[in-house]
Enzyme design. Structure first.
Site, PDB file in Angstrom:
ATOM      1  CE  LYS A  79      -3.934  -1.963   1.757  1.00 54.11           C
ATOM      2  NZ  LYS A  79      -4.370  -3.230   3.714  1.00 54.11           N
TER       3      LYS A  79
ATOM      4  CD  GLN B 103      -3.642  -4.770   6.235  1.00 51.78           C
ATOM      5  OE1 GLN B 103      -3.426  -3.345   6.155  1.00 51.78           O
ATOM      6  NE2 GLN B 103      -4.214  -5.552   6.336  1.00 51.78           N
TER       7      GLN B 103
ATOM      8  CG  ASP C 219     -10.123  -0.290   5.228  1.00 52.15           C
ATOM      9  OD1 ASP C 219      -9.290  -1.300   4.151  1.00 52.15           O
ATOM     10  OD2 ASP C 219      -9.597  -1.275   6.062  1.00 52.15           O
TER      11      ASP C 219
END
Ligand code: NAD
Length: 287
Positions: free
Chosen positions: A54, A98, A123
């Site tokens: 990422k 995460q 997200d």
């Protein structure tokens, strides 16, 4: 007839270019570089690889990126304090924690994720963004199903008025996919582990999305000839062997279009995260 193969790298590249252009436009118009902060707690090796990817992807596209590494022993309050600081940081437009979280805080996952300001929730897991998706208002949408929708659109696969069937009802794939396809006027059926006579339902699908987590679960007899089959599954069946939820070899002889695994949907997720960071920045600047 062999199906058209929908190669993830082609679509991921298109999404990355789009994100890069939009990031450059924000820089030019507002003098602002979109920024992502990823918090990683502990030292899960798979998570570290994902976070590195990422970070690299951000750097390549002109997106500011911060990786915040916190020790395995981090408490819920320490993590929440970090999220609060990032919520208030004007350089950061998107925040991602995460997953999975270490054991001692995993039970508080919902509370932790809901602490992220909905505008920065790249997200798309925050209940405010879930609500916006359900009601059709603009918001941030989970990256994997959003990538699937964008891929269908870019591939020119008709959605409006089509029958779509999704196998799997998780909050991160199945349910958001349902609302995305519904929003594009498909007639959508969602199937799950309690569904009776699944093949009879999947055989009606013009678009079949498999998000089950079971290797080669969808077989050729479950697919209508000419259907588009999107395989979200990632199943490791040997140390270096990944397969999807679809039996690719047999289904590609029946389907009209199909995504491979590896090399399909999996490549879209990080590209869509980049898009979400840019969209988050756009929404915050226009608010
Ligand atoms: P999950 O385990 O949360 O959900 C699986 C769903 O499948 C459940 O809703 C369950 O009801 C359904 N199911 C299980 N057995 C079934 C059966 N016999 N018949 C019908 N339905 C059944 O999984 P998830 O998080 O949605 O992930 C699904 C798959 O997608 C996994 O392989 C995961 O690794 C993969 N995934 C890939 C990406 C990506 O980037 N490509 C992102 C997220 C998940």
């Amino acid at each position: 007839m062999t199906a058209r193969i929908l190669e993830g790298k082609v679509f991921a590249q298109a999404f990355r270019e789009d994100a890069q252009k939009k990031a450059a436009a924000l820089q030019e118009k507002y003098g602002v570089q979109p920024g992502l902060a990823v918090i990683i707690v502990g030292s899960n090796p798979a998570s570290q690889v994902y976070v590195r990817n990422k970070h690299k992807s951000c750097e390549a596209l002109g997106i500011y990126s911060e990786v915040i590494e916190m020790p395995e022993t981090t408490t819920k309050d320490e993590l929440i304090a970090k999220i609060d600081a990032l919520n208030a940081d004007v350089k950061i437009h998107g925040i991602l924690v995460q997953l999975p979280l270490p054991e001692q805080i995993a039970a508080h996952e919902s509370e932790i994720l809901e602490r992220i300001r909905p505008e920065k929730d790249v997200d798309g897991f925050h209940p405010v963004n879930v609500g916006r998706l359900v009601t059709g208002e603009p918001g941030l949408v989970p990256c994997t199903p959003f990538g699937c929708l964008r891929m269908l659109e870019l591939a020119g696969i008709p959605i409006d008025g089509q029958r779509a069937v999704i196998i799997g009802r998780s909050n991160i794939v199945g349910k958001p996919m349902l609302h995305l396809l519904l929003g594009k006027n498909a007639t959508v059926t969602i199937c799950h582990s309690h569904t009776k006579d699944l093949p009879a339902i999947t055989r009606e699908a013009d678009i079949l999305v498999a998000a089950v987590g079971r290797p080669k679960f969808v077989t050729a007899d479950m697919v209508k000839p000419g259907a588009t089959v999107i395989d979200v599954g990632i199943n490791r069946i040997a140390p270096k062997k990944l397969v999807g939820d679809v039996d690719f070899e047999s289904v590609k002889e029946v389907a009209g279009a199909i995504t491979p695994v590896p090399g399909g949907v999996g490549l879209l997720t990080v590209a869509m995260l980049m898009e979400n960071v840019v969209r988050a920045a756009e929404m915050q600047l226009q608010a």
